[in-house]
Motif scaffolding. Structure first.
Motif, short mmCIF file in Angstrom:
data_model
loop_
_atom_site.label_atom_id
_atom_site.label_comp_id
_atom_site.label_asym_id
_atom_site.label_seq_id
_atom_site.Cartn_x
_atom_site.Cartn_y
_atom_site.Cartn_z
N ARG A 124 8.19 10.12 8.56
CA ARG A 124 7.06 9.20 8.45
C ARG A 124 6.41 9.29 7.08
O ARG A 124 6.44 10.32 6.41
CB ARG A 124 6.03 9.49 9.53
N VAL A 125 5.76 8.17 6.70
CA VAL A 125 5.01 8.09 5.45
C VAL A 125 3.54 7.98 5.81
O VAL A 125 3.08 6.93 6.25
CB VAL A 125 5.45 6.88 4.61
N ASP A 126 2.80 9.07 5.67
CA ASP A 126 1.41 9.09 6.10
C ASP A 126 0.46 8.92 4.91
O ASP A 126 -0.42 9.74 4.67
CB ASP A 126 1.12 10.41 6.83
N VAL A 127 0.66 7.86 4.16
CA VAL A 127 -0.20 7.56 3.01
C VAL A 127 -0.46 6.06 2.96
O VAL A 127 0.25 5.27 3.57
CB VAL A 127 0.45 8.00 1.67
N GLY A 128 -1.51 5.68 2.24
CA GLY A 128 -1.68 4.28 1.87
C GLY A 128 -2.54 3.43 2.76
O GLY A 128 -3.23 2.55 2.29
N SER A 129 -2.53 3.64 4.08
CA SER A 129 -3.36 2.84 4.97
C SER A 129 -3.30 3.43 6.37
O SER A 129 -2.51 4.32 6.65
CB SER A 129 -2.88 1.37 5.00
N SER A 130 -4.12 2.90 7.24
CA SER A 130 -4.19 3.38 8.62
C SER A 130 -2.91 3.04 9.38
O SER A 130 -2.27 2.02 9.11
CB SER A 130 -5.39 2.73 9.32
N ASP A 131 -2.54 3.89 10.34
CA ASP A 131 -1.41 3.60 11.21
C ASP A 131 -1.76 2.62 12.31
O ASP A 131 -0.88 2.13 13.02
CB ASP A 131 -0.88 4.89 11.85
N LEU A 132 -3.06 2.34 12.49
CA LEU A 132 -3.47 1.42 13.54
C LEU A 132 -3.14 -0.02 13.15
O LEU A 132 -3.36 -0.43 12.01
CB LEU A 132 -4.97 1.55 13.81
N THR A 133 -2.61 -0.76 14.11
CA THR A 133 -2.35 -2.18 13.88
C THR A 133 -3.34 -2.99 14.70
O THR A 133 -3.92 -2.52 15.68
CB THR A 133 -0.91 -2.56 14.28
N ALA A 134 -3.55 -4.23 14.28
CA ALA A 134 -4.64 -5.00 14.84
C ALA A 134 -4.30 -6.47 14.98
O ALA A 134 -3.53 -7.02 14.20
CB ALA A 134 -5.89 -4.85 13.96
N VAL A 135 -4.88 -7.08 16.01
CA VAL A 135 -4.87 -8.53 16.14
C VAL A 135 -5.74 -9.10 15.01
O VAL A 135 -6.78 -8.54 14.67
CB VAL A 135 -5.46 -8.95 17.51
N GLY A 136 -5.29 -10.19 14.41
CA GLY A 136 -6.04 -10.79 13.32
C GLY A 136 -6.52 -12.19 13.62
O GLY A 136 -5.78 -13.00 14.20
N LEU A 137 -7.77 -12.48 13.27
CA LEU A 137 -8.35 -13.82 13.36
C LEU A 137 -9.05 -14.12 12.04
O LEU A 137 -9.38 -13.20 11.29
CB LEU A 137 -9.38 -13.91 14.49
N LYS A 138 -9.29 -15.38 11.77
CA LYS A 138 -10.00 -15.74 10.56
C LYS A 138 -11.36 -15.04 10.52
O LYS A 138 -12.02 -14.90 11.55
CB LYS A 138 -10.19 -17.25 10.48
N LYS A 139 -11.76 -14.58 9.35
CA LYS A 139 -13.03 -13.89 9.20
C LYS A 139 -14.17 -14.73 9.75
O LYS A 139 -14.32 -15.91 9.42
CB LYS A 139 -13.29 -13.60 7.71
N LYS A 176 0.79 -1.23 0.00
CA LYS A 176 0.00 0.00 0.00
C LYS A 176 0.83 1.28 0.00
O LYS A 176 0.68 2.15 -0.85
CB LYS A 176 -0.93 0.00 1.23
N ARG A 177 1.70 1.42 1.02
CA ARG A 177 2.28 2.74 1.26
C ARG A 177 3.26 3.18 0.17
O ARG A 177 3.23 4.32 -0.27
CB ARG A 177 2.94 2.77 2.65
N LEU A 178 4.16 2.28 -0.26
CA LEU A 178 5.12 2.70 -1.29
C LEU A 178 4.42 2.99 -2.62
O LEU A 178 4.71 4.02 -3.25
CB LEU A 178 6.23 1.66 -1.47
N PRO A 179 3.50 2.15 -3.10
CA PRO A 179 2.80 2.48 -4.34
C PRO A 179 2.04 3.81 -4.25
O PRO A 179 2.05 4.60 -5.20
CB PRO A 179 1.84 1.30 -4.54
N THR A 180 1.39 4.06 -3.11
CA THR A 180 0.65 5.31 -2.96
C THR A 180 1.58 6.51 -2.91
O THR A 180 1.33 7.55 -3.54
CB THR A 180 -0.22 5.28 -1.69
N LEU A 181 2.69 6.37 -2.17
CA LEU A 181 3.67 7.45 -2.10
C LEU A 181 4.24 7.75 -3.48
O LEU A 181 4.40 8.91 -3.87
CB LEU A 181 4.80 7.07 -1.14
N SER A 182 4.52 6.70 -4.25
CA SER A 182 5.07 6.87 -5.60
C SER A 182 4.08 7.61 -6.49
O SER A 182 4.46 8.53 -7.24
CB SER A 182 5.41 5.51 -6.20
N GLU A 183 2.82 7.25 -6.40
CA GLU A 183 1.81 7.89 -7.24
C GLU A 183 1.62 9.36 -6.84
O GLU A 183 1.57 10.25 -7.70
CB GLU A 183 0.48 7.13 -7.11
N GLN A 184 1.57 9.63 -5.55
CA GLN A 184 1.29 10.98 -5.08
C GLN A 184 2.45 11.94 -5.30
O GLN A 184 2.23 13.11 -5.63
CB GLN A 184 0.91 10.95 -3.59
N THR A 185 3.67 11.47 -5.09
CA THR A 185 4.82 12.39 -5.15
C THR A 185 5.59 12.32 -6.47
O THR A 185 6.40 13.22 -6.74
CB THR A 185 5.80 12.11 -3.99
#
Length: 306
Positions: A250-265, A186-195
């Motif tokens: 910091r790179v503030d593009v592409g996705s949320s800075d929040l991280t999360a515990v993950g479980l199967k949907k 997410k972040r590198l592709p978005t940064l590349s497109e924006q800048t």
């Protein structure tokens, strides 16, 4: 037998920077860091189960009495091994242990490559992950994700930044990202497109590498121009060996800075996990873990289910 020159030796030393002594003998330049990487005390010791969370557990897990958590144990200060090369330490193992204790269950760690964790959860090989994984549309299609920490990405350049790079002037440069990371997806592709590309400039060339150790080695030898990686891990590494690289910002593009515990949907564990994690966020042990690993600014108060 191969001859190892000084450049190779320096690169090898930098490559283990983020392992901190997890494999033994890595140097530290910060007072107290050695005791942290030696400390294998279980932060959940003495923490009481949350009856409301336990009540939401499926009976099959109560009968089994154990949870399996997948983590890539190579990313200080959030997820790595102590100097005994056996005990998982860092914020994520602390949070996982606290969740298990709140649910009155034992915990089994499985060291897993980051980009194989989501397929493993979807395939039922693990019960959950707490591995500084941020939320993306793709992950939310197959995972239930519950917030527990605020992280984000930054860009690091060669020590001293001889090219005078900034986060906004990386067009045409070779920037490393790790396989399967939000930085890569997410972040590198978005940064590349924006800048860059939206302004008629050449795209940032993303160099995908298997782990941060490889990226640091290539940065040190100047085979790449920079690294886009977790802000927390870069900050920790810079404290361990000041001057080994330069953090650009910091790179503030592409996705949320929040991280999360993950479980199967749709996991039957999700309601119990959300209740347990909310209880964890309200404990002094959560705050103590953040302070221990220098992550105080990442504290959150709402275990939101996404």
């Amino acid at each position: 037998m191969k001859t190892i020159n000084k450049v190779q030796t320096a690169a090898a030393g930098l490559a283990v920077l983020l392992a901190l002594s997890a494999c033994g003998g890595a140097a530290s330049s910060t007072p107290g860091s050695e005791s942290k990487t030696n400390n294998t005390t279980d932060i959940s010791e003495g923490v009481q189960a949350d009856p409301a969370a336990v009540a939401l557990l499926p009976q099959s897990f109560k009968d089994k009495g154990e949870l399996t958590v997948a983590m890539d144990l190579h990313y200080p200060p959030t997820t790595f091994l102590a100097e005994d090369n056996q005990t998982p330490i860092g914020l994520n193992p602390d949070v996982a242990r606290l969740i298990a204790k709140k649910l009155d269950l034992k915990l089994k760690f499985v060291d897993t490559k980051f980009d194989t964790i989501v397929p493993g959860l979807d395939g039922g090989r693990f019960d959950f992950t707490a591995t500084t994984m941020s939320k993306t549309e793709e992950r939310l299609k197959v995972l239930d994700m519950i917030d527990y920490f605020k992280a984000g990405n930054s860009v690091a350049a060669v020590a001293g930044n001889p090219q005078n790079l900034t986060v906004e002037t990386l067009c045409g440069k070779n920037i490393a990202v790790t396989q399967g990371s939000t930085g890569q997806l997410k972040r590198l592709p978005t940064l590349s497109e924006q800048t860059c590309t939206s302004k008629g400039q050449p795209a940032i060339n993303g160099v995908t590498l298997p782990n941060i150790q490889d990226a640091l080695t290539q940065l040190h030898s100047k085979r790449i121009d920079g690294i886009l990686y977790d802000t927390t891990a870069l900050g920790w590494a810079e404290k361990q060996q000041p001057g080994s690289f330069t953090i650009l910002g910091r790179v503030d593009v592409g996705s949320s800075d929040l991280t999360a515990v993950g479980l199967k949907k749709g996991s039957p564990l999700t309601p119990a996990f959300q209740k347990a994690l909310q209880s964890v966020l309200e404990t002094p042990e959560y705050k103590k873990s953040l302070e221990t690993w220098g992550l105080d600014s990442g504290a959150i108060t709402d275990a939101k289910l996404n």
